[in-house]
Enzyme design. Structure first.
Site, short mmCIF file in Angstrom:
data_model
loop_
_atom_site.label_atom_id
_atom_site.label_comp_id
_atom_site.label_asym_id
_atom_site.label_seq_id
_atom_site.Cartn_x
_atom_site.Cartn_y
_atom_site.Cartn_z
CG ASP A 17 10.71 0.92 4.92
OD1 ASP A 17 10.65 0.13 3.98
OD2 ASP A 17 11.13 0.59 6.06
CE LYS A 116 12.47 -2.57 4.83
NZ LYS A 116 12.02 -2.21 6.19
CB CYS A 161 14.61 1.03 6.82
SG CYS A 161 13.71 0.06 8.06
C1 VGL Z 1 11.88 1.53 10.33
C2 VGL Z 1 11.87 1.31 12.60
C3 VGL Z 1 11.01 0.23 12.52
C4 VGL Z 1 12.37 2.27 9.13
C5 VGL Z 1 11.02 0.45 10.21
O1 VGL Z 1 11.69 2.25 8.07
O2 VGL Z 1 13.44 2.90 9.23
N1 VGL Z 1 12.30 1.95 11.52
N2 VGL Z 1 10.60 -0.18 11.32
#
Ligand code: VGL
Ligand code: ZN
Length: 219
Positions: A17, A116, A161
């Site tokens: 991410d 995802k 994540c």
């Molecule tokens: C994430 C919260 C919501 C992350 C993704 O990448 O850690 N955290 N969506």
């Protein structure tokens, strides 16, 4: 653990991410989130020949968005069909500029991008299993088909994540290592005291996940 300990045939780097939506100026900013990019680029230019990336990728109206639940605010928790779910500001919206991988991320050795969180009713922190802990992304089979036995994880956010991906990586039988300085976390306070950062660290260490720094790998 020195750089020559990496075996590019069986070790892979997972880049979680690395999207502007999770960086200063983004919708769900992680403190110093952008600082991971040069560190990850050094790993991608050095010991690892093979990598995959993940991309949080939500439709508008996603269940994890506080805006989908009238009266609820970001960082509160709701009871989803699969259990507790933290609510977030709208973020990583499919096709938005801030949902792209960061423009400075060196993508040359990134051989797969796992998107995802695209099912409206299920969030997915982990890149292996969605938050219902049942729906798979197919990544474990891809890694096994590629002969990967050891996974090094980096990116955002350490306590969500990255941590949930590391936990599932252990579950699927991979030796799992988190590259600490190539991660940044959110750190939500917990009712029990401490933060999600402390809790993630304790949980992962209990599962046998190791923590190293990029310096250990580049030395
Ligand atoms: C994430 C919260 C919501 C992350 C993704 O990448 O850690 N955290 N969506
Ligand atoms: Zn998300």
């Amino acid at each position: 653990m020195a750089g020559n300990m990496i075996d590019p045939a069986t070790d892979m780097l997972g880049v979680v991410d690395v999207q502007p939506t999770f960086m200063p100026g983004g919708e769900l900013p992680v403190v110093e989130g952008d600082a991971v990019v040069p560190v990850i680029n050094r790993l991608l230019a050095g010991p690892f020949l093979h990598a995959f990336a993940t991309q949080d990728w939500h439709p508008r109206g996603h269940l994890s968005f506080a805006s989908s639940h009238p009266g609820r605010k970001p960082f509160e928790s709701i009871e989803a069909s699969y259990g507790p779910q933290t609510l977030w500001p709208d973020h990583a919206v499919q096709g938005s500029a801030n949902a792209a991988l960061h423009r400075d991320l060196d993508q040359r050795r990134i051989e797969l991008i796992v998107r995802k969180g695209f099912r409206r009713e299920i969030d997915s922190y982990s890149t292996f299993l969605e938050n219902d802990r049942r729906t798979g992304t197919g990544l474990d089979a891809w890694l096994k088909a590629r002969g990967v036995t050891r996974l090094f994880l980096c990116g955002l956010a350490t306590d969500f994540c990255v941590a949930w991906s590391a936990e599932n990586a252990v579950h699927f039988g991979f030796t799992t290592i988190v590259v600490e300085d190539a991660c940044r976390g959110i750190g939500l306070p917990l009712p029990s005291g401490g933060t999600t950062m402390d809790a993630a660290r304790t949980r992962l260490e209990g599962l046998g996940v190791r923590f190293v720094t990029s310096h250990d790998l580049l030395a």
